[in-house]
Design a protein around this motif. Structure first.
Motif, PDB file in Angstrom:
ATOM      1  N   GLN A 168      25.430  30.422   6.995  1.00  0.00           N
ATOM      2  CA  GLN A 168      24.716  29.285   7.576  1.00  0.00           C
ATOM      3  C   GLN A 168      23.846  29.721   8.755  1.00  0.00           C
ATOM      4  N   CYS A 224      27.827  18.414   6.414  1.00  0.00           N
ATOM      5  CA  CYS A 224      27.595  19.846   6.560  1.00  0.00           C
ATOM      6  C   CYS A 224      26.278  20.065   7.296  1.00  0.00           C
ATOM      7  N   LEU A 225      26.301  20.956   8.284  1.00  0.00           N
ATOM      8  CA  LEU A 225      25.077  21.250   9.046  1.00  0.00           C
ATOM      9  C   LEU A 225      23.956  21.739   8.135  1.00  0.00           C
ATOM     10  N   HIS A 285      36.225  24.344   3.808  1.00  0.00           N
ATOM     11  CA  HIS A 285      34.775  24.122   3.811  1.00  0.00           C
ATOM     12  C   HIS A 285      34.042  25.434   4.152  1.00  0.00           C
ATOM     13  N   HIS A 321      31.608  28.057   1.868  1.00  0.00           N
ATOM     14  CA  HIS A 321      30.292  28.605   2.261  1.00  0.00           C
ATOM     15  C   HIS A 321      30.230  30.110   1.984  1.00  0.00           C
TER      16      HIS A 321
HETATM   17 ZN    ZN Z   1      29.016  23.349   5.862  1.00  0.00          ZN
END
Ligand code: ZN
Length: 174
Positions: free
Chosen positions: A51, A90-91, A132, A136
């Motif tokens: 991310q 989620c960002l 979560h 990712h």
């Molecule tokens: Zn996320």
């Protein structure tokens, strides 16, 4: 090192399955601390390496419950118990809130920021955050929990939003 920035769907690194790292060095510690800063700046409670555009199997979680941030390197779920279905955001998938079915309790093994083996038993929000973030690191996003028509709808919306955001940025540059 280049400053880390938040990656959002459909950037490719979010779909990569990241590999374990061999040795925890000062470099990884620096990355984790920068990831924590990025996570705090964006208001998240968890951030996985991809991310932030980083190709390493590690994440940070901070539930802001007074226990401080948890850095986990080479995480692996070794035990799962129960099931629970809750809404997740989620960002990297801005605006989406999706119902996701997870294990209620998990045991995660990995290394801490010093490179020492750790084993964490988690339930509640922490268990959800661990699953979560590990998703990712495996290239999986919350939209993958949707059935096809709903998934396609949200994907087209996300792409539209991203295009508009890019346009706004260009205008700002001008
Ligand atoms: Zn996320």
């Amino acid at each position: 090192m280049q400053k880390l920035s938040l990656k959002t769907y459909p950037e490719k690194i979010l779909r990569e399955k990241l590999k374990n790292i061999n040795k925890v060095t000062e470099k990884e510690r620096k990355i984790l601390k920068e990831m924590l800063a990025l996570m705090q700046a964006t208001g998240g409670i968890g951030l996985a390496a991809n991310q932030a555009g980083v190709d390493k199997r590690l994440f940070v979680v901070d539930l802001q419950d007074g226990y401080g941030p948890l850095f986990v390197i080479n995480p692996k779920i070794v035990k799962k118990e129960g099931t629970v279905e809750t809404q997740e955001g989620c960002l990297s998938v801005p605006g989406a809130v999706i119902k996701v079915k997870r294990a209620e309790r998990v045991v995660v093994e990995g290394l801490n920021i010093e490179g020492e083996p750790i084993k964490i038993e988690a339930d509640g929000l922490l268990a959800k955050a661990f699953q979560h973030e590990i998703d990712h690191l495996n290239g999986k996003l919350i939209i993958d929990y949707l059935k096809l028509p709903a998934k396609l709808k949200i994907i087209s919306q996300l792409k539209k939003n991203k295009k508009n955001a890019a346009k706004i940025d260009i205008n700002k540059e001008l």
